[in-house]
Design a protein around this motif. Structure first.
Motif, PDB file in Angstrom:
ATOM      1  N   GLU A  43       0.816  -1.207   0.000  1.00 39.55           N
ATOM      2  CA  GLU A  43       0.000   0.000   0.000  1.00 39.55           C
ATOM      3  C   GLU A  43       0.855   1.265   0.000  1.00 39.55           C
ATOM      4  N   GLU A  44       1.854   1.314   0.854  1.00 40.16           N
ATOM      5  CA  GLU A  44       2.679   2.514   0.962  1.00 40.16           C
ATOM      6  C   GLU A  44       3.428   2.815  -0.334  1.00 40.16           C
ATOM      7  N   VAL A  50       1.753   6.584  -7.103  1.00 34.22           N
ATOM      8  CA  VAL A  50       0.577   7.259  -7.669  1.00 34.22           C
ATOM      9  C   VAL A  50       0.575   8.744  -7.305  1.00 34.22           C
ATOM     10  N   GLU A  51       0.871   9.061  -6.059  1.00 36.98           N
ATOM     11  CA  GLU A  51       0.778  10.441  -5.566  1.00 36.98           C
ATOM     12  C   GLU A  51       1.895  11.354  -6.075  1.00 36.98           C
ATOM     13  N   ASP A  55       3.025   7.348 -15.922  1.00 38.66           N
ATOM     14  CA  ASP A  55       1.932   6.949 -16.818  1.00 38.66           C
ATOM     15  C   ASP A  55       1.518   5.515 -16.545  1.00 38.66           C
ATOM     16  N   TYR A  56       2.439   4.736 -15.979  1.00 35.35           N
ATOM     17  CA  TYR A  56       2.117   3.339 -15.675  1.00 35.35           C
ATOM     18  C   TYR A  56       2.936   2.850 -14.492  1.00 35.35           C
ATOM     19  N   PHE A 100       8.383  -3.064  -8.108  1.00 36.97           N
ATOM     20  CA  PHE A 100       7.558  -2.002  -8.662  1.00 36.97           C
ATOM     21  C   PHE A 100       8.373  -1.320  -9.757  1.00 36.97           C
ATOM     22  N   ILE A 101       7.771  -1.154 -10.926  1.00 27.44           N
ATOM     23  CA  ILE A 101       8.421  -0.487 -12.048  1.00 27.44           C
ATOM     24  C   ILE A 101       7.481   0.613 -12.521  1.00 27.44           C
ATOM     25  N   ASP A 102       7.997   1.833 -12.608  1.00 25.04           N
ATOM     26  CA  ASP A 102       7.173   2.928 -13.113  1.00 25.04           C
ATOM     27  C   ASP A 102       8.013   3.865 -13.962  1.00 25.04           C
ATOM     28  N   ASN A 103       7.340   4.631 -14.825  1.00 24.41           N
ATOM     29  CA  ASN A 103       8.053   5.566 -15.693  1.00 24.41           C
ATOM     30  C   ASN A 103       7.940   7.000 -15.182  1.00 24.41           C
ATOM     31  N   GLY A 104       7.791   7.138 -13.884  1.00 31.42           N
ATOM     32  CA  GLY A 104       7.671   8.468 -13.290  1.00 31.42           C
ATOM     33  C   GLY A 104       9.015   9.132 -13.083  1.00 31.42           C
TER      34      GLY A 104
END
Length: 112
Positions: free
Chosen positions: A23-24, A30-31, A36-37, A53-57
């Motif tokens: 959750e954290e 997200v925050e 985008d994903y 966790f993999i993200d393009n942020g």
């Protein structure tokens, strides 16, 4: 909630630390990341659970974030800001890489 159910369903019993970690980290991405994903890879080879966790942020290495100072009184305590600290405390191992414009955060947790 669906992510938590999917992963926790594979574990031998309800696992509060894993639930909190999922959750954290997810909420932080997200925050704050403007991604985008978000992709999540999970593998459970008893007793080791590995979640990535993999993200393009925005590039962000949570391992470099300073731990918050403990408040001296309850009035000094602030809401929020403990997600990464809690994850560091509950995980057995954390690894971070920024590869091909993606954040990769791997969390390794022994599930008893």
């Amino acid at each position: 909630a669906i992510l938590n159910e999917f992963i926790l369903n594979e574990l031998p019993e309800e696992n509060i630390p894993v639930n909190l970690i999922l959750e954290e980290i997810f909420v932080n991405i997200v925050e704050y990341s403007k991604a985008d994903y978000i992709k999540v890879n999970a593998e459970f080879e008893p007793p080791i659970l590995t979640i990535e966790f993999i993200d393009n942020g925005i590039e962000f290495n949570p391992l470099l974030k300073d731990d918050p100072e403990a408040p001296t009184t309850i009035d000094d305590a602030q809401i929020g800001g403990l997600g990464i600290f809690l994850t560091k405390e509950m995980a057995d191992e954390l690894e971070y890489q920024y590869v091909n414009n993606e954040n990769h955060l791997k969390i390794i947790k022994k599930v008893e």
